[in-house]
Write a protein that holds these residues in place. Structure first.
Motif, short mmCIF file in Angstrom:
data_model
loop_
_atom_site.label_atom_id
_atom_site.label_comp_id
_atom_site.label_asym_id
_atom_site.label_seq_id
_atom_site.Cartn_x
_atom_site.Cartn_y
_atom_site.Cartn_z
N TYR A 49 -11.97 -35.76 26.29
CA TYR A 49 -12.52 -34.85 25.28
C TYR A 49 -11.75 -33.53 25.17
CZ TYR A 49 -15.15 -32.61 29.16
OH TYR A 49 -15.51 -31.99 30.32
N GLN A 50 -11.05 -33.15 26.24
CA GLN A 50 -10.26 -31.92 26.16
C GLN A 50 -9.04 -32.09 25.27
OE1 GLN A 50 -9.46 -30.81 30.27
NE2 GLN A 50 -11.02 -29.21 30.18
N ASN A 51 -8.50 -33.30 25.25
CA ASN A 51 -7.27 -33.55 24.51
C ASN A 51 -7.50 -34.02 23.08
OD1 ASN A 51 -5.78 -32.90 26.79
ND2 ASN A 51 -5.69 -35.01 27.52
N ASP A 52 -8.75 -34.20 22.70
CA ASP A 52 -9.03 -34.66 21.34
C ASP A 52 -10.22 -33.86 20.80
OD1 ASP A 52 -9.68 -36.01 19.00
OD2 ASP A 52 -9.18 -37.98 19.84
N LYS A 53 -9.94 -32.97 19.88
CA LYS A 53 -10.96 -32.07 19.35
C LYS A 53 -11.96 -32.77 18.43
CE LYS A 53 -8.03 -27.95 19.60
NZ LYS A 53 -7.40 -26.85 18.85
N GLU A 54 -11.72 -34.03 18.11
CA GLU A 54 -12.63 -34.76 17.23
C GLU A 54 -13.91 -35.19 17.95
OE1 GLU A 54 -11.99 -34.98 14.00
OE2 GLU A 54 -10.15 -33.88 14.40
N PHE A 55 -13.88 -35.23 19.28
CA PHE A 55 -15.06 -35.67 20.02
C PHE A 55 -16.17 -34.63 19.94
CE2 PHE A 55 -12.11 -38.52 22.38
CZ PHE A 55 -12.81 -39.72 22.18
N CYS A 56 -17.37 -35.09 19.56
CA CYS A 56 -18.52 -34.18 19.50
C CYS A 56 -19.69 -34.65 20.36
CB CYS A 56 -18.97 -33.98 18.05
SG CYS A 56 -19.40 -35.49 17.18
N GLY A 57 -19.57 -35.83 20.95
CA GLY A 57 -20.65 -36.29 21.82
C GLY A 57 -20.37 -37.63 22.45
N PHE A 58 -21.10 -37.89 23.52
CA PHE A 58 -20.96 -39.16 24.24
C PHE A 58 -22.32 -39.65 24.73
CE2 PHE A 58 -16.75 -37.31 24.81
CZ PHE A 58 -15.91 -38.40 24.68
N ASN A 59 -22.43 -40.96 24.84
CA ASN A 59 -23.46 -41.57 25.67
C ASN A 59 -22.84 -41.84 27.04
OD1 ASN A 59 -24.62 -43.33 22.83
ND2 ASN A 59 -25.81 -41.80 23.95
N VAL A 60 -23.68 -41.87 28.05
CA VAL A 60 -23.21 -42.09 29.42
C VAL A 60 -24.02 -43.23 30.04
CG1 VAL A 60 -22.78 -41.05 31.67
CG2 VAL A 60 -22.75 -39.63 29.60
N THR A 61 -23.33 -44.19 30.62
CA THR A 61 -24.01 -45.28 31.31
C THR A 61 -23.46 -45.41 32.73
OG1 THR A 61 -24.76 -47.58 31.09
CG2 THR A 61 -22.47 -47.12 30.47
N ILE A 62 -23.96 -46.42 33.45
CA ILE A 62 -23.55 -46.58 34.85
C ILE A 62 -22.04 -46.73 34.97
CG2 ILE A 62 -25.75 -47.50 35.68
CD1 ILE A 62 -24.63 -50.29 35.33
N PRO A 63 -21.46 -46.12 36.00
CA PRO A 63 -22.10 -45.42 37.13
C PRO A 63 -22.08 -43.90 37.00
CG PRO A 63 -19.83 -45.87 37.69
CD PRO A 63 -20.01 -46.33 36.26
N HIS A 64 -22.01 -43.38 35.77
CA HIS A 64 -21.68 -41.96 35.59
C HIS A 64 -22.83 -41.05 35.19
CE1 HIS A 64 -17.63 -43.04 36.32
NE2 HIS A 64 -17.36 -43.52 35.12
#
Length: 250
Positions: A49-64
């Protein structure tokens, strides 16, 4: 083009990607994409996400769901209490990144369970103590439903499966499966509990959605119990995520 995605490792079949891409198509949403990002290490996620400014959100699943906490700047009350995140909103404030973490699993579970609760559902058995179970514990406490955790080892719960007697199952009219037992492709497997003690006053809830009816639910239904799978929980949390990413919720 704004980017959303799911991180976890490994990533196989994804409810989220199919759900959001269908949503975008049906609602003519053309400026957002959703994809899967198999991330093994948190350093790789940060670079993503630091290298791509287009990212505005994520879902997170196992194991994170817990691994990601060190990268989060602000937690919602639910995420803070559960100590797990399944939804991240990325904000860019004067050039710096600000990550907000949420737990919408709790919302999805609560509002898919509430309509099914009856007077006899005062106590519960929760099968499993993994990441998904934490949101379940949180909501049961919120609803004033006392519960016992059933696990493979005594250190991880109140009871082991070997200690789960027919009388205990008969007494607790709400049973929630938070374990992965019965998930596709192992569709004939079920948690080892005394199913003969389940009756018409029981409610069996399985967080699994694939298959639609697990062996756990099938055995409950055969004895007259009310049953519910995890699909609606997923839909509710997915819509809550969308509201968060779009700034409708803070």
């Amino acid at each position: 083009m704004k980017k959303l995605g799911l991180i976890g490792f490994p990533l196989g079949h994804s409810f989220s990607k199919k759900y959001y891409l269908n949503k975008f198509e049906q609602e003519s949403i053309v400026d957002v994409d959703y994809d899967l990002y198999p991330v093994e290490n948190m350093s790789d996620f940060k670079a993503l996400y630091q290298n791509d400014k287009e990212f505005c959100g994520f879902n997170v699943t196992i194991p994170h769901k817990r691994n990601v906490l060190d990268l989060i700047d602000e937690l919602s009350p639910e995420a803070q209490a559960i100590h797990a995140v399944n939804c991240i909103k990325i904000e860019r404030r004067t050039g710096s990144l600000y990550l907000k973490g949420f737990n919408t699993d709790a919302y999805g579970f609560e509002f898919s369970l509430r309509p099914l609760l009856q007077e006899q559902h005062q106590t519960a058995l929760v099968l499993g103590n993994g990441g998904a179970a934490q949101a379940v514990y949180y909501i049961l406490k919120k609803l004033g439903i006392s519960f016992k955790i059933v696990s493979r080892t005594k250190e991880n719960g109140d009871l082991t499966y070997e200690e789960l007697t027919p009388a205990i199952v008969a007494e607790n009219k709400l049973i929630i499966n938070c374990s992965p037992v019965g998930t596709f492709p192992n569709i004939n497997e079920a948690p080892q509990i005394p199913y003969e003690s389940i009756g018409i006053d029981h409610l069996l809830y399985d967080l699994i959605y694939n298959p639609e009816e697990t062996a756990f639910l099938r055995q409950g239904k055969a004895r007259g119990a009310q049953t519910k799978n995890g699909y609606e929980m997923l839909v509710l949390q997915a819509e809550k995520n969308w509201q968060i990413w779009n700034g409708e919720l803070e």
